[in-house]
Design a protein around this motif. Structure first.
Motif, PDB file in Angstrom:
ATOM      1  N   ALA A 142     -64.925  23.721  33.244  1.00  0.00           N
ATOM      2  CA  ALA A 142     -64.793  24.494  32.005  1.00  0.00           C
ATOM      3  C   ALA A 142     -66.138  25.031  31.550  1.00  0.00           C
ATOM      4  O   ALA A 142     -66.238  26.163  31.058  1.00  0.00           O
ATOM      5  CB  ALA A 142     -64.182  23.619  30.909  1.00  0.00           C
ATOM      6  N   VAL A 145     -67.192  27.994  33.687  1.00  0.00           N
ATOM      7  CA  VAL A 145     -66.475  29.184  33.217  1.00  0.00           C
ATOM      8  C   VAL A 145     -67.114  29.711  31.929  1.00  0.00           C
ATOM      9  O   VAL A 145     -67.293  30.920  31.760  1.00  0.00           O
ATOM     10  CB  VAL A 145     -64.985  28.851  32.984  1.00  0.00           C
ATOM     11  CG1 VAL A 145     -64.273  30.008  32.284  1.00  0.00           C
ATOM     12  CG2 VAL A 145     -64.303  28.541  34.297  1.00  0.00           C
ATOM     13  N   ALA A 148     -70.355  31.481  32.723  1.00  0.00           N
ATOM     14  CA  ALA A 148     -70.067  32.798  33.298  1.00  0.00           C
ATOM     15  C   ALA A 148     -69.686  33.785  32.196  1.00  0.00           C
ATOM     16  O   ALA A 148     -70.122  34.947  32.208  1.00  0.00           O
ATOM     17  CB  ALA A 148     -68.941  32.689  34.325  1.00  0.00           C
ATOM     18  N   LEU A 186     -62.300  34.828  30.748  1.00  0.00           N
ATOM     19  CA  LEU A 186     -63.141  33.641  30.924  1.00  0.00           C
ATOM     20  C   LEU A 186     -63.189  32.822  29.635  1.00  0.00           C
ATOM     21  O   LEU A 186     -63.111  31.583  29.668  1.00  0.00           O
ATOM     22  CB  LEU A 186     -64.552  34.063  31.332  1.00  0.00           C
ATOM     23  CG  LEU A 186     -64.718  34.611  32.750  1.00  0.00           C
ATOM     24  CD1 LEU A 186     -66.140  35.120  32.957  1.00  0.00           C
ATOM     25  CD2 LEU A 186     -64.372  33.553  33.790  1.00  0.00           C
ATOM     26  N   LEU A 189     -59.847  30.931  29.252  1.00  0.00           N
ATOM     27  CA  LEU A 189     -59.760  29.761  30.127  1.00  0.00           C
ATOM     28  C   LEU A 189     -60.645  28.625  29.616  1.00  0.00           C
ATOM     29  O   LEU A 189     -60.239  27.452  29.610  1.00  0.00           O
ATOM     30  CB  LEU A 189     -60.165  30.141  31.551  1.00  0.00           C
ATOM     31  CG  LEU A 189     -59.214  31.079  32.295  1.00  0.00           C
ATOM     32  CD1 LEU A 189     -59.808  31.496  33.634  1.00  0.00           C
ATOM     33  CD2 LEU A 189     -57.855  30.406  32.505  1.00  0.00           C
ATOM     34  N   HIS A 190     -61.840  28.961  29.196  1.00  0.00           N
ATOM     35  CA  HIS A 190     -62.774  27.956  28.661  1.00  0.00           C
ATOM     36  C   HIS A 190     -62.181  27.262  27.440  1.00  0.00           C
ATOM     37  O   HIS A 190     -62.204  26.029  27.328  1.00  0.00           O
ATOM     38  CB  HIS A 190     -64.092  28.649  28.307  1.00  0.00           C
ATOM     39  CG  HIS A 190     -65.099  27.756  27.673  1.00  0.00           C
ATOM     40  ND1 HIS A 190     -65.818  26.814  28.387  1.00  0.00           N
ATOM     41  CD2 HIS A 190     -65.531  27.653  26.382  1.00  0.00           C
ATOM     42  CE1 HIS A 190     -66.646  26.181  27.575  1.00  0.00           C
ATOM     43  NE2 HIS A 190     -66.490  26.672  26.349  1.00  0.00           N
ATOM     44  N   TYR A 193     -59.019  24.919  28.147  1.00  0.00           N
ATOM     45  CA  TYR A 193     -59.323  23.588  28.676  1.00  0.00           C
ATOM     46  C   TYR A 193     -59.610  22.606  27.543  1.00  0.00           C
ATOM     47  O   TYR A 193     -59.059  21.498  27.509  1.00  0.00           O
ATOM     48  CB  TYR A 193     -60.524  23.641  29.627  1.00  0.00           C
ATOM     49  CG  TYR A 193     -61.025  22.260  29.950  1.00  0.00           C
ATOM     50  CD1 TYR A 193     -60.365  21.464  30.891  1.00  0.00           C
ATOM     51  CD2 TYR A 193     -62.116  21.710  29.282  1.00  0.00           C
ATOM     52  CE1 TYR A 193     -60.790  20.169  31.160  1.00  0.00           C
ATOM     53  CE2 TYR A 193     -62.546  20.425  29.545  1.00  0.00           C
ATOM     54  CZ  TYR A 193     -61.886  19.659  30.480  1.00  0.00           C
ATOM     55  OH  TYR A 193     -62.296  18.374  30.727  1.00  0.00           O
TER      56      TYR A 193
END
Length: 251
Positions: A142, A145, A148, A186, A189-190, A193
């Motif tokens: 996580a 990500v 990034a 991104l 998704l981070h 989590y």
């Protein structure tokens, strides 16, 4: 009055008129960010101070990116001029989203992992083995990500200005700015989590669910729905123009 003086006055007035909307966007975006950030902060009064600020700034960054992502589809779907007038706000929303993400990252580095970068990637020092071992794979992934997303954010925020657009050229500049879609996913998704999965790896009592879980789902679903609807409307408009020669409603 000399002609050159009149031209200088016109140029000054023109520059002033151009700066006023930009200043207004700055003020409104900052005001909105402060208000949303404060509401997010007080919504978790029972948490430790570090986690309250950490989570509030992270969520604020996601909300600002979501608003920036939603404005374009809204302008395409609605005939109201209001949403088209909001298009320039995407620049300010993106920049302040990145600033909030930077503050979020600094708090994590100092308050959570205590500047031990190995811990940022799921490693903990094992006193018996006298070395670092990975204990939390999800936390590591996580954060990779998240890093990034932050790097994408740096590029987008750094080029979100007229100077970069003039240097890079419109085509290259637009291509770079399309990275906002990568940044958005991104960030999603981070955040997902830490809202749904982080504490499942812990061999201890699972804490109470974060209240932001389902508002987060609703926010992401709304942005996706708007983007999908805008794609459909654009496709139908282009198909109609190609087949029947009808003008696009959005041109």
């Amino acid at each position: 009055v000399p002609k050159t003086s009149l031209e200088d006055c016109k140029h000054t007035v023109s520059e002033t008129m151009m700066k006023k909307p930009a200043l207004l966007r700055q003020v409104l975006t900052i005001g909105t960010s402060v208000l949303v950030g404060y509401l997010l902060l007080i919504s978790r009064a029972e948490w430790s101070e570090m986690h309250r600020y950490n989570r509030a700034l992270g969520d604020l960054s996601l909300v600002l990116v979501a608003l920036a992502m939603a404005i374009g589809p809204l302008a395409r779907l609605s005939s109201a001029r209001l949403f088209r007038k909001l298009l320039p706000y995407r620049r300010e929303l993106g920049i302040y989203a990145v600033l909030a993400a930077i503050a979020h990252t600094v708090i994590i580095l100092i308050g959570w992992v205590e500047l031990d970068l190995a811990r940022l990637f799921g490693f903990e020092f094992h006193p018996q083995l006298q070395r670092y071992v990975m204990l939390n794979h999800g936390f590591a992934l996580a954060n990779v990500v998240g890093i990034a997303a932050l790097l994408y954010g740096f590029v987008l925020a750094g080029t979100s200005n007229d100077f970069s657009q003039s240097v890079l050229g419109t085509s290259v500049w637009k291509y770079i700015q399309q990275g906002a879609y990568v940044l958005w996913w991104l960030a999603v998704l981070h955040t997902a989590y830490f809202l749904f999965f982080h504490f499942l790896d812990f061999h201890r009592q699972t804490p109470e669910p974060n209240w932001a879980r389902w508002p987060f789902v609703a926010l992401v679903a709304s942005v996706v729905a708007l983007q999908a609807a805008a794609v459909v409307v654009t496709w139908r408009s282009q198909t109609s123009r190609r087949i029947y020669g009808a003008p696009s409603q959005r041109e």
